[in-house]
Design an enzyme around this catalytic site. Structure first.
Site, short mmCIF file in Angstrom:
data_model
loop_
_atom_site.label_atom_id
_atom_site.label_comp_id
_atom_site.label_asym_id
_atom_site.label_seq_id
_atom_site.Cartn_x
_atom_site.Cartn_y
_atom_site.Cartn_z
CG ASN A 209 -0.17 -0.09 2.50
OD1 ASN A 209 0.53 0.85 2.86
ND2 ASN A 209 -0.27 -1.22 3.20
CG ASP A 277 -6.86 -5.45 6.43
OD1 ASP A 277 -6.51 -5.45 7.63
OD2 ASP A 277 -7.32 -4.45 5.86
CE LYS A 287 8.75 -12.68 -13.56
NZ LYS A 287 9.15 -12.51 -14.92
N PRO A 304 -2.66 -11.91 10.54
CG PRO A 304 -0.61 -12.17 11.63
CD PRO A 304 -1.30 -12.39 10.30
CG ASP A 305 -5.96 -6.68 13.93
OD1 ASP A 305 -5.17 -5.97 14.58
OD2 ASP A 305 -6.97 -6.24 13.35
CB ILE A 306 0.01 -6.39 14.67
CG1 ILE A 306 0.57 -7.31 13.58
CG2 ILE A 306 1.09 -6.03 15.69
CD1 ILE A 306 1.39 -6.61 12.53
CG PHE A 324 -2.84 5.61 13.48
CD1 PHE A 324 -1.87 5.35 14.44
CD2 PHE A 324 -2.92 6.90 12.95
CE1 PHE A 324 -1.01 6.34 14.86
CE2 PHE A 324 -2.07 7.90 13.36
CZ PHE A 324 -1.11 7.63 14.33
CE LYS A 338 -10.75 -0.10 10.89
NZ LYS A 338 -10.18 0.70 9.85
CE LYS A 342 -8.44 -3.35 13.77
NZ LYS A 342 -7.37 -3.69 12.84
O1 PMT Z 1 2.93 6.01 6.58
P1 PMT Z 1 2.39 7.37 6.19
O2 PMT Z 1 2.52 7.64 4.71
O3 PMT Z 1 2.99 8.47 7.02
O4 PMT Z 1 0.82 7.37 6.49
C1 PMT Z 1 0.37 7.26 7.79
C2 PMT Z 1 -0.82 6.30 7.91
C3 PMT Z 1 -2.00 6.86 7.13
C4 PMT Z 1 -0.45 4.91 7.35
C5 PMT Z 1 -1.14 6.18 9.44
O5 PMT Z 1 -1.41 7.45 9.97
C6 PMT Z 1 -2.33 5.26 9.67
O6 PMT Z 1 -3.48 5.66 9.62
N1 PMT Z 1 -2.04 3.98 9.95
C7 PMT Z 1 -3.01 2.91 10.05
C8 PMT Z 1 -3.30 2.36 8.70
C9 PMT Z 1 -4.26 1.19 8.71
O7 PMT Z 1 -3.91 0.13 8.25
O8 PMT Z 1 -5.40 1.42 9.32
P2 PMT Z 1 -6.59 0.33 9.48
O9 PMT Z 1 -7.78 1.11 9.79
O10 PMT Z 1 -6.64 -0.59 8.31
O11 PMT Z 1 -6.14 -0.53 10.70
C10 PMT Z 1 -6.53 -0.21 12.03
C11 PMT Z 1 -5.41 -0.47 12.99
O12 PMT Z 1 -5.10 -1.85 13.05
C12 PMT Z 1 -4.11 0.24 12.68
O13 PMT Z 1 -3.54 0.67 13.89
C13 PMT Z 1 -3.25 -0.84 12.04
O14 PMT Z 1 -1.86 -0.64 12.28
C14 PMT Z 1 -3.74 -2.07 12.78
N2 PMT Z 1 -3.66 -3.33 12.04
C15 PMT Z 1 -4.41 -3.53 10.93
C16 PMT Z 1 -4.37 -4.76 10.30
C17 PMT Z 1 -3.51 -5.77 10.81
N3 PMT Z 1 -3.44 -6.95 10.22
N4 PMT Z 1 -2.77 -5.53 11.89
C18 PMT Z 1 -2.83 -4.32 12.52
O15 PMT Z 1 -2.13 -4.11 13.51
#
Ligand code: PMT
Length: 407
Positions: A209, A277, A287, A304-306, A324, A338, A342
């Site tokens: 991404n 995700d 390849k 896994p969701d960390i 975030f 969320k 979470k």
């Molecule tokens: O890296 P930059 O270009 O500076 O941009 C910053 C950012 C936009 C990436 C950052 O500010 C941000 O929003 N990060 C979270 C991005 C995200 O994946 O959000 P989410 O809504 O999909 O996930 C929710 C939360 O679960 C996040 O804290 C994410 O880190 C966490 N997560 C999600 C999926 C997963 N498998 N494991 C996780 O820990």
């Protein structure tokens, strides 16, 4: 105070080397452990015996010493420290550092380290102003090396100008500031995730991404500046590692989870990474071949969701877990959902709609959701958001004893 901090002091070959003796004494008075590497040239100015007597430790000097390697390998020597200090940093030593040379124990340790480096330059004024030295300084600053001095004044060679090594008290202050000693988060441990993850499709292709790591890296730097011992677990980015932060580079979500768990225990966990995700279940070892008229099928499995894993640990859960929520619509509603799903304590609701420019950009706008409500923060640079979050965390944890419960 520098209680429990470990300093690797690299003493270079300059007349100012004698000031290191006073520096060691002051560091130890503040509770720091000091281990010294004495370069061959440094040995012309101070003796291993005086460094050893003051540091209370063995002094290392030779790269190919079998005894030293058996006792403490040169890689371990550099990793064991919290900070590497080069004093005096001569023109020659700075040039070798800038070029990434590893032709003695000092430069090998500097090249092998994953810790912050502070250098105190000392040399003749003309050597200091020489374009080669200035070029090396620029390169080293870009590489994240911190500097203290040089000071202006009379020099041992009879000339006047910048080139005198900073005084021990100034070097000490720089060390304390780099190690965040006395900051409101001193003694706290933090884990920050940052950047994207790369989930392989085959050995050359991957799903990713647009996260740049700017926000996560800025948060790690801000926590370290407030004194937290900070581990930054980051997917692939071009961002420099913030000073005083330990970087653990990873590629996939599975690696990111493993690295976060390995970094525990921690008081604070902040998940700013944009973790994929899903990953490809049928990722090929070789390849994937393009076959005319046939579209490959990728089957995905959930990663896994960390954030959820860290939040829901039955034992050893960080006292404060912050996530975030990157949303393109119903920002607050989705972020609140969320937070609950979470199990984290706080969530930063982040508008990442196409017009926001948040992914990869320099600025951000967030709303902090806690169990008590929503704080609308003004838009700012990612560094400003990081600074504010770090201070908000310090204030929240200030009311909680170290190793204590959730704020
Ligand atoms: O890296 P930059 O270009 O500076 O941009 C910053 C950012 C936009 C990436 C950052 O500010 C941000 O929003 N990060 C979270 C991005 C995200 O994946 O959000 P989410 O809504 O999909 O996930 C929710 C939360 O679960 C996040 O804290 C994410 O880190 C966490 N997560 C999600 C999926 C997963 N498998 N494991 C996780 O820990």
């Amino acid at each position: 105070m520098l209680e429990g901090k470990r300093i690797l002091l690299i003493v270079g070959g300059g007349i100012a080397a004698y000031k290191c003796l006073e520096l060691i004494r002051r560091l130890r008075e503040r509770g720091a452990a000091v281990r010294c590497i004495l370069t061959e040239a440094g040995g012309q100015f101070v003796t291993p015996l005086s460094l050893s007597a003051l540091s209370g430790d063995k002094v290392y000097g030779e790269l190919f010493s079998l005894t030293d390697e058996a006792e403490m390998g040169h890689i371990q020597l550099s990793r064991d420290a919290d900070l590497l200090v080069v004093a005096p940093a001569t023109a020659d030593l700075l040039a070798r550092m800038a070029a990434g040379l590893a032709n003695d124990l000092a430069t090998t340790a500097l090249l092998a380290t994953d810790k912050a480096v502070l250098a105190a330059p000392a040399m003749n004024v003309r050597m200091w102003w020489h374009p080669a030295t200035q070029r090396n300084m620029t390169r080293l600053r870009e590489d994240g090396v911190a500097f203290v001095g040089p000071n202006e004044g009379d020099m041992a060679c009879g000339e006047y100008g910048p080139g005198r090594m900073a005084e021990p008290a100034e070097i000490l202050a720089a060390i304390e500031s780099l190690l965040g000693a006395g900051g409101p988060l001193a003694g706290r441990r933090a884990i920050v995730t940052s950047g994207p993850t790369h989930e392989p499709i085959d050995p050359v292709r991957y799903i990713a991404n647009r996260s740049s790591g700017k926000q996560g890296h800025a948060i790690a730097g801000a926590l370290a500046r407030l004194g937290a011992e900070t581990v930054l677990v980051s997917g692939p980015t071009h961002e420099p590692t913030p000073r005083g932060v330990r970087l653990v580079p990873v590629e996939t979500a599975a690696e990111m989870l493993a690295a976060c768990e390995a970094a525990l225990p921690a008081d604070i966990a902040i998940c700013a990474a944009a973790v994929a995700d899903w990953r490809v279940a049928n990722a090929g070892a070789g390849k994937m071949k393009k076959v005319e008229g046939v579209l490959p099928t990728l089957s995905l499995v959930e990663n896994p969701d960390i954030l959820a894993r860290l939040s829901r640990r039955p034992e050893g859960r960080p006292a404060l877990v912050v996530g975030f929520a990157a949303e393109t619509d119903d920002l607050i509603g989705n972020a609140r959902a969320k937070l609950t799903r979470k199990g984290c304590d706080w969530i930063m609701a982040n508008d990442v709609g196409p017009a926001s420019g948040t992914f990869g950009g320099e600025r951000n706008q967030v709303h902090l959701l806690t169990r008590d409500g929503v704080e609308d923060w003004p838009a700012g640079s990612k560094a400003e958001i990081a600074e504010r979050l770090a201070r908000r965390i310090a204030a929240a944890l200030g009311a909680t004893p170290q190793g204590g419960g959730r704020p």
